[in-house]
Design an enzyme around this catalytic site. Structure first.
Site, PDB file in Angstrom:
ATOM      1  N   SER A   1      23.084 -29.540 -18.414  1.00  0.00           N
ATOM      2  CA  SER A   1      23.972 -30.397 -17.705  1.00  0.00           C
ATOM      3  C   SER A   1      23.425 -30.077 -16.264  1.00  0.00           C
ATOM      4  CB  SER A   1      25.282 -29.862 -18.007  1.00  0.00           C
ATOM      5  OG  SER A   1      25.695 -30.080 -19.344  1.00  0.00           O
TER       6      SER A   1
ATOM      7  N   SER B   1      23.232 -33.614 -22.026  1.00  0.00           N
ATOM      8  CA  SER B   1      23.310 -33.404 -20.865  1.00  0.00           C
ATOM      9  C   SER B   1      24.533 -33.857 -19.881  1.00  0.00           C
ATOM     10  CB  SER B   1      22.000 -33.536 -20.054  1.00  0.00           C
ATOM     11  OG  SER B   1      21.971 -33.120 -18.675  1.00  0.00           O
TER      12      SER B   1
ATOM     13  N   ASP C   1      25.850 -34.952 -16.830  1.00  0.00           N
ATOM     14  CA  ASP C   1      25.410 -34.842 -15.577  1.00  0.00           C
ATOM     15  C   ASP C   1      26.532 -35.716 -14.686  1.00  0.00           C
ATOM     16  OD1 ASP C   1      22.980 -33.932 -16.305  1.00  0.00           O
ATOM     17  OD2 ASP C   1      22.370 -35.792 -17.094  1.00  0.00           O
TER      18      ASP C   1
END
Length: 350
Positions: A239, A277, A279
């Site tokens: 992340s 991830s 983000d």
């Protein structure tokens, strides 16, 4: 507290000290998010040298505490595989009412409760609060299931937040993070664009913990080729949290446009934007509400500034981090300085 432990103290260096310069825009005096007036940063680091590498980082806009007002803000989720506490109210109302706290995934909810304590202490009559806590998963190097973050750790980061150049690399919420196959951590940078004839400041702070192939100035630096025995395998839970602050007079819609560019900047350093991830970018403005809002046609210099500041903050998060061995003997190596391409003036360090 380790808010201002410099990279040089740890024997590591920032991008510009290594001859890696991103873009042509000037930086602020510190080249940090704290170049935006009133923005403070605090860290609490937990590192036992063995299985525990984690912590807390707090971004504290002084305007929230000193003036008791909400700040225009926006959140952009590049990929929503994460736990960003408080984000839906920011989306709905377009304001930030709380410092931004960053920590490890499984400690995010304890951190939110601690941040609530902080907010309630400062507003004894309040009955509704929106604590904002972001996270990345540092479980590759740290025993994340121990959930070691306590209220005191969070309050120490908040109460100890200050100006000056924040510590970077293996500190606070970046103590156990990894990115692009290498050891990463906290990084920060700033730019001073001119928009509509006025000089403004854009600052970024990142908690880097994502996959891909490190790319510096367009040159790939795959860890499996540059570090003997290392692999580029991506751990579960990659992340990135990005906090963008500016003194430009922008509304929430315009700040959302800045937040999107912050996520785009991850691609410049080689992000894979993988399924797991999370983000996220949070952008806020500290400008006086009495100032006229910038027109959309004047935002291009700010877009360039946020892209460059986030890219350099991400590189700083990697270049200032040190090789770390953590839980189950896993190791993430520091970026080797002798393999870096030079993109600007200055002699490489190390």
């Amino acid at each position: 507290m380790d808010n201002h432990l410099t990279a040089a103290t740890r024997g590591r260096a920032r991008a510009r000290e290594l001859g890696v310069v991103v873009g042509a825009l000037p930086t602020g005096p510190l080249n940090a998010i704290t170049d935006v007036e009133g923005v403070l940063v605090g860290h609490t680091t937990l590192d036992d040298g063995a299985d525990l590498h984690t912590g807390v980082t707090a971004v504290v806009p002084r305007q929230l505490t000193a003036e008791g007002r909400a700040l225009p803000a926006a959140v952009y989720a590049g990929n929503g595989y994460g736990k960003l506490v408080g984000s839906t109210q920011i989306d709905e109302l377009g304001v930030l009412e709380s410092p931004v706290v960053l920590t490890a995934t499984l400690s995010a909810f304890r951190a939110a409760d601690a941040l609530l304590t902080y907010l309630m202490d400062r507003s004894p009559e309040g009955i509704s609060f929106n604590p904002v806590v972001g996270e990345t998963n540092d479980g590759f190097l740290s025993d994340i299931r121990r959930r070691p973050i306590t209220e005191r750790h969070v309050l120490d980061a908040l109460e100890g937040a200050s100006g000056g150049l924040p510590a970077e690399g293996c500190v606070g919420a970046g103590t156990g993070t990894t990115a692009l196959g290498y050891k990463a951590g906290i990084g920060t940078s700033s730019r001073r664009p001119v928009a509509e004839g006025a000089a403004m400041t854009v600052g970024a702070l990142v908690q880097a913990n994502f996959g891909g192939v490190l790319t510096v100035g367009g040159v790939p630096m795959p860890v499996e080729e540059l570090v003997p025995g290392a692999t580029g395998e991506e751990p579960v839970g990659n992340s990135c949290m990005i906090v963008v602050a500016t003194d430009a007079p922008l509304d929430a819609r315009q700040l959302a446009r800045l937040a999107r560019r912050a996520i785009f900047a991850m691609g410049r350093v080689g992000a894979s934007y993988s399924n797991g991830s999370g983000d996220y970018a949070i952008a806020f403005s500290t400008a006086s509400p009495e100032l006229p809002r910038l027109p959309d046609a004047g935002l291009n210099p700010l877009f360039a500034a946020v892209m460059d500041a986030v890219e350099e903050a991400l590189l700083n998060s990697l270049f200032t981090a040190t090789t770390t061995t953590g839980v189950r003997g896993r190791t993430r190596h520091a970026v080797p300085y002798d393999r870096l391409p030079r993109t600007g003036a200055g002699e490489p360090v190390g």
